[in-house]
Write a protein that holds these residues in place. Structure first.
Motif, PDB file in Angstrom:
ATOM      1  N   GLU A   1       0.850  -1.184   0.000  1.00 14.64           N
ATOM      2  CA  GLU A   1       0.000   0.000   0.000  1.00 14.64           C
ATOM      3  C   GLU A   1       0.891   1.241   0.000  1.00 14.64           C
ATOM      4  O   GLU A   1       1.811   1.353   0.819  1.00 14.64           O
ATOM      5  CB  GLU A   1      -0.920   0.018   1.232  1.00 14.64           C
ATOM      6  CG  GLU A   1      -1.798   1.272   1.248  1.00 14.64           C
ATOM      7  CD  GLU A   1      -2.803   1.305   2.394  1.00 14.64           C
ATOM      8  OE1 GLU A   1      -2.791   0.387   3.243  1.00 14.64           O
ATOM      9  OE2 GLU A   1      -3.594   2.272   2.433  1.00 14.64           O
TER      10      GLU A   1
ATOM     11  N   ASN B   1      -4.440   4.949  -2.157  1.00 12.81           N
ATOM     12  CA  ASN B   1      -5.632   5.516  -1.505  1.00 12.81           C
ATOM     13  C   ASN B   1      -6.169   6.675  -2.332  1.00 12.81           C
ATOM     14  O   ASN B   1      -5.406   7.564  -2.712  1.00 12.81           O
ATOM     15  CB  ASN B   1      -5.274   6.034  -0.115  1.00 12.81           C
ATOM     16  CG  ASN B   1      -4.902   4.899   0.814  1.00 12.81           C
ATOM     17  OD1 ASN B   1      -5.761   4.157   1.274  1.00 12.81           O
ATOM     18  ND2 ASN B   1      -3.604   4.738   1.062  1.00 12.81           N
TER      19      ASN B   1
ATOM     20  N   GLU C   1      -7.940   2.074  -3.333  1.00 14.58           N
ATOM     21  CA  GLU C   1      -8.653   1.910  -2.054  1.00 14.58           C
ATOM     22  C   GLU C   1      -9.606   3.089  -1.846  1.00 14.58           C
ATOM     23  O   GLU C   1      -9.196   4.244  -1.901  1.00 14.58           O
ATOM     24  CB  GLU C   1      -7.639   1.837  -0.899  1.00 14.58           C
ATOM     25  CG  GLU C   1      -6.745   0.601  -1.011  1.00 14.58           C
ATOM     26  CD  GLU C   1      -5.961   0.321   0.268  1.00 14.58           C
ATOM     27  OE1 GLU C   1      -6.127   1.060   1.264  1.00 14.58           O
ATOM     28  OE2 GLU C   1      -5.191  -0.661   0.265  1.00 14.58           O
TER      29      GLU C   1
ATOM     30  N   ASP D   1     -11.856   0.332   1.804  1.00 18.47           N
ATOM     31  CA  ASP D   1     -10.906   0.582   2.890  1.00 18.47           C
ATOM     32  C   ASP D   1     -11.656   0.797   4.213  1.00 18.47           C
ATOM     33  O   ASP D   1     -12.821   1.189   4.205  1.00 18.47           O
ATOM     34  CB  ASP D   1     -10.106   1.847   2.536  1.00 18.47           C
ATOM     35  CG  ASP D   1      -8.753   1.883   3.229  1.00 18.47           C
ATOM     36  OD1 ASP D   1      -8.470   0.981   4.035  1.00 18.47           O
ATOM     37  OD2 ASP D   1      -7.986   2.829   2.942  1.00 18.47           O
TER      38      ASP D   1
ATOM     39  N   LYS E   1     -10.947  -4.315   3.152  1.00 21.35           N
ATOM     40  CA  LYS E   1      -9.890  -4.158   4.149  1.00 21.35           C
ATOM     41  C   LYS E   1     -10.550  -3.901   5.493  1.00 21.35           C
ATOM     42  O   LYS E   1     -11.214  -2.869   5.686  1.00 21.35           O
ATOM     43  CB  LYS E   1      -8.961  -3.003   3.759  1.00 21.35           C
ATOM     44  CG  LYS E   1      -8.235  -3.272   2.438  1.00 21.35           C
ATOM     45  CD  LYS E   1      -7.165  -2.254   2.159  1.00 21.35           C
ATOM     46  CE  LYS E   1      -5.912  -2.537   2.982  1.00 21.35           C
ATOM     47  NZ  LYS E   1      -4.811  -1.628   2.597  1.00 21.35           N
TER      48      LYS E   1
ATOM     49  N   GLU F   1      -6.195  -5.248   8.549  1.00 20.17           N
ATOM     50  CA  GLU F   1      -5.280  -4.106   8.690  1.00 20.17           C
ATOM     51  C   GLU F   1      -4.760  -4.014  10.123  1.00 20.17           C
ATOM     52  O   GLU F   1      -5.471  -4.360  11.063  1.00 20.17           O
ATOM     53  CB  GLU F   1      -6.031  -2.796   8.417  1.00 20.17           C
ATOM     54  CG  GLU F   1      -6.476  -2.587   6.994  1.00 20.17           C
ATOM     55  CD  GLU F   1      -6.987  -1.159   6.798  1.00 20.17           C
ATOM     56  OE1 GLU F   1      -7.982  -0.790   7.449  1.00 20.17           O
ATOM     57  OE2 GLU F   1      -6.383  -0.428   6.003  1.00 20.17           O
TER      58      GLU F   1
HETATM   59 CA    CA Z   1      -5.803   2.516   2.791  1.00 20.75          CA
END
Ligand code: CA
Ligand code: C2E
Ligand code: CA
Length: 595
Positions: free
Chosen positions: A373, A428, A460, A490, A511, A547
Motif C-alpha cells: 500500500e 488511496n 482503495e 478501505d 480491508k 489491517e
Molecule cells: Ca488505505
C-alpha cells in the motif's frame, strides 16, 4: 425713428411719408409675427417632447396649455382636456376616468389654493391604480395661475430600490451580504448594552469545492441557492443571514433567551442542509460546519465576533466537519496553525516535498508479499516528516488532494513497475478525487507512463467517497474496473453503512479496519464481526485484508477465521522505496532458495 420720419416728410412731403410709415410698420409687424410664430413652434416642440406631463392654468382656473404626455400619462381624452376647459372639468374627467380619487381631488384643491394664495411650490406623490408612481409639482406663475409638471418616477424609483438592494444583498442567493450583516450586527450590539444576548454563526459548506467541480458552474450556483433557501427557512424574523462569499454564510441570531438557543439553531441549520438535494437531476447531500460566537460572552465588537465565529467554524472543519463548535479563546492559535499548514501544503506541491512509503501486504495462503500500500509522507523543511493524518484532511478540504493524488498515482505506478510481477500496488483515493471527472484519465495516464499492467494497481476507497455522490462515484468505479484495476473498500466497518455499499458495487477486496483487529482478542464482539465479514466476503467472491496486525496472536486469529491477507507492523512498517525494494529482493531470494 419718428424724428427721422418727420424730417423725411419735410423732404418728401406728407403723403409719401405716410406711405413709407405704413410700409415700415407693416414690415416690422411681419418680422415680429414670424418671430413669435417661430418661438411658438419651438415652445410647442419642447412641450410636446417633454418626458413630463405639463399643464398651465390662468388665474381663473382655465387651462391654457397642456401637452400630449399629460393626456397619455393619465389616459385622458384630448377632446375633453384641451385649452379653454376649467380646472373643475379636468378634476371631474380625471375622477371619471379613474386617475384621481375623491380624496386626492380634495388634496388637489387645497394644494392649488396654497400655490395661488401663498405663491408656494407644492410637490405631491401619487400612485395610480395601475401602480405607476407620479410626482406632481405645482408652481405659481406671475400674474396669477400656475403651472404643474407631472413626472412618472416608477422606473427611477425601481432602479433606485434595486441599487439600494444590491448594495446590501448577494445577487446569486438574494440573501444579505457582508455589509448588511455588519450593519445589523452593529445595531444589535447596541441592544446588547441593554442586556440582549446575541449569537453570530459562521457557516461553511463541507466539500463544496468537490461538489462544485462535479456539478459544473451552474450546478454549483443552483446548490448554493438551494442551501441558502433552506438556511433562511430556519431563521426567525429578526435574524439576519448573509452570504459572505463563496460557500460561506453568516447568521446573526438575535434575542437569545438561553445561550443554548444558538446551539439549537445550529442543529436545525445542519438538519436542513443535510436533507437530500436534487440539482439538475443529480441526487446529492450536502453538509455544513458551523462556528458560534456569543455576545456579550465572547466580546462586543462586531469584527471580533465575526472572526471568532469564523475560527470556531474552522475548528469544526478540522474536527471532522459536519458539526458545530463554540468559540474558545485558545482557538486563535489552532486556527492560525491550520492556515499555516494550508499555505505550507501549497508550497509542498510546488517544491515536491512528498515521498511515498510502501507497506507490504502478505498473502496468508502463500505466505508471500502479494502487494504494497502506498502511503504518503511529507518532508516539511522545518517540521520534518509529517504524517498523512495531519495533512490529508486539510488537503481534502482545500481541494489540493486532487493535485497531490495525481502525483501519488504516478509515483506509485512507476515504483510498482520495478517490483516483481506478482506484487500489486494499492493507492488511496479520497472522495474529493472521485468528484474530479478526470480521475479515470489520470489513472490511464499513470499506467501508460509506467507501463504497469492495470491488474497490478488497486484503488482503495473509503465509505465517504460513496456517500458523497453515489451515482457518479459508482460510474467512475465501474470505469476503473473496466480498465482492469482492482477496487478495495478501505477501513471496512468504521462507517455507518459499509454493508449497504458492499451491495452497491462488486468490490475485489475488503480491508477490515484495524480497530477490529486491535480488539479481536478482547471479549467484545470484534471477533464475531471479523468472522461475519470474512464469510460474507467469501460468499461475494471478495478477498479480505486484516489491517493493523501487530501481534502473533492477532495473526493466528485472523488466519483461523480465513482472512486472505494481512498488513501490519508485525510483518513490516511502511518502508521507503529503497527499503521496500531490498525487502522484496530478500523475500524473492528466500523463495527461490526454498524452491
Ligand atoms: Ca488505505
Ligand atoms: P489507511 O489507508 O487506513 O492506511 C493504513 C494506515 O495504518 C497507515 O497510516 C499505516 O501506517 C497504519 N498502519 C499500518 N499497520 C499498522 C499497525 O500494525 N498498527 C498501527 N497502529 N497502524 C498501522 P498512515 O501511513 O499514517 O496513513 C494514514 C491514513 O492516511 C491512511 O489510512 C489513508 O487513509 C491516508 N493516506 C495515506 N496516504 C494517502 C494517499 O496517498 N492519498 C490519500 N488520499 N490518503 C492517504
Ligand atoms: Ca485502512
Amino acid at each position: 425713428m419718428f424724428q427721422n420720419l418727420i424730417s423725411a416728410a419735410n423732404d418728401l412731403g406728407w403723403s409719401l411719408a405716410l406711405v413709407a410709415a405704413v410700409a415700415i410698420f407693416g414690415l416690422i409687424g411681419v418680422v415680429a409675427y414670424r418671430r413669435v410664430r417661430l418661438q411658438k413652434l419651438c415652445l410647442d416642440t419642447a412641450v410636446g417632447n417633454m418626458s413630463q406631463g405639463l399643464t398651465m392654468f390662468d388665474k381663473s382656473g382655465t387651462l391654457v396649455l397642456c401637452n400630449q404626455r399629460y393626456i397619455e400619462m393619465y389616459g385622458l381624452s384630448s377632446d375633453v382636456i384641451k385649452p379653454g376647459c376649467t380646472v373643475n372639468d379636468v378634476v371631474e374627467h380625471r375622477i371619471a376616468t379613474g386617475s384621481l380619487t375623491l380624496l386626492e381631488a380634495r388634496g388637489y384643491v387645497n394644494d392649488r389654493q396654497t400655490t395661488l394664495t401663498q405663491g408656494k411650490i407644492v410637490t405631491k406623490d401619487f400612485k395610480l391604480p395601475n401602480g405607476r408612481e407620479i410626482v406632481v409639482t405645482r408652481r405659481p406663475v406671475q400674474g396669477g395661475g400656475w403651472v404643474a409638471t407631472h413626472e412618472d418616477m416608477t422606473e427611477r424609483r425601481r432602479a433606485e430600490a434595486q441599487i439600494a438592494h444590491m448594495a446590501y444583498h448577494d445577487a446569486l442567493t438574494g440573501l444579505g451580504n457582508r455589509v448588511l450583516l455588519r450593519r445589523q450586527l452593529e445595531a444589535a450590539l447596541l441592544r446588547v448594552q441593554q442586556g440582549e444576548r446575541i449569537a453570530v454563526l459562521y457557516l461553511d459548506l463541507d466539500n463544496f469545492k468537490t461538489l462544485n467541480d462535479s456539478l459544473g458552474h451552474s450546478g454549483g450556483d443552483a446548490l448554493l441557492k438551494a442551501v441558502a433557501e433552506r438556511l433562511r427557512g430556519c431563521l426567525k424574523q429578526t435574524d439576519t443571514i448573509a452570504r459572505m462569499g463563496g460557500d460561506e454564510f453568516a447568521i446573526l441570531h438575535t434575542a437569545l433567551e438561553q445561550l443554548t438557543d444558538a446551539e439549537y439553531l445550529a442543529r436545525r441549520l445542519r438538519a436542513a442542509v443535510r436533507m437530500p438535494l436534487d440539482i439538475d437531476g443529480q441526487q446529492m447531500t450536502a453538509d455544513v460546519s458551523i462556528g458560534i460566537s456569543l455576545a456579550p460572552n465572547d466580546g462586543t465588537d462586531a469584527s471580533q465576533l465575526l472572526k471568532q465565529a469564523d475560527m470556531a467554524m474552522y475548528v469544526a472543519k478540522c474536527d471532522g466537519r459536519g458539526t458545530f463548535r463554540y468559540f474558545e479563546p485558545d482557538m486563535n492559535a489552532r486556527a492560525l496553525a491550520r492556515r499555516t499548514l494550508e499555505l505550507d501544503l501549497r508550497n509542498a506541491i510546488t517544491n515536491d516535498e512528498f515521498e511515498l512509503y510502501y507497506q507490504p501486504i502478505v498473502n496468508l495462503e502463500r505466505n508471500e508479499v502479494s502487494g504494497c500500500e502506498a502511503l504518503l509522507r511529507w518532508h516539511h523543511p522545518q517540521r520534518g516528516m509529517v504524517m498523512p493524518d495531519e495533512f490529508i484532511p486539510v488537503a481534502e478540504e482545500t481541494g489540493l488532494i486532487v493535485e497531490i493524488g495525481e502525483g501519488v498515482l504516478r509515483k506509485a505506478c512507476a515504483a510498482a513497475a520495478t517490483w516483481p510481477n506478482n506484487v500489486t500496488v494499492a493507492v488511496n483515493v479520497s472522495s474529493a478525487q472521485f468528484k474530479n471527472q478526470a480521475l479515470v484519465l489520470k489513472v490511464v495516464g499513470a499506467l501508460a507512463a509506467s507501463r504497469l499492467s492495470a491488474r497490478r494497481l488497486a484503488i482503495e476507497v473509503t465509505e465517504t467517497a460513496l456517500i458523497l455522490d453515489n451515482e457518479a462515484t459508482l460510474a467512475t468505479l465501474h470505469q476503473l474496473r473496466g480498465l482492469g484495476v482492482q477496487i478495495a473498500m478501505d477501513d471496512f466497518g468504521t462507517g455507518y453503512s459499509s454493508l449497504s455499499y458492499l451491495r452497491s458495487f462488486p468490490f475485489d477486496k475488503i480491508k477490515i479496519d484495524r480497530s477490529f483487529i486491535n480488539d479481536i482478542s478482547a471479549t467484545g464482539n470484534a471477533g464475531a464481526i471479523v468472522q461475519a465479514t470474512i464469510s460474507m466476503a467469501a460468499g461475494m467472491n471478495m478477498t479480505t485484508t486484516a489491517e493493523g496486525v501487530e501481534t502473533r496472536e492477532q495473526l493466528e486469529k485472523i488466519r483461523a477465521l480465513g482472512c486472505t491477507e494481512m498488513q501490519g507492523y508485525l510483518f513490516s512498517r511502511p518502508l521507503c522505496g529503497d527499503d521496500l525494494a531490498r525487502l522484496l529482493r530478500t523475500r524473492l531470494n528466500q523463495a527461490i532458495r526454498a524452491a
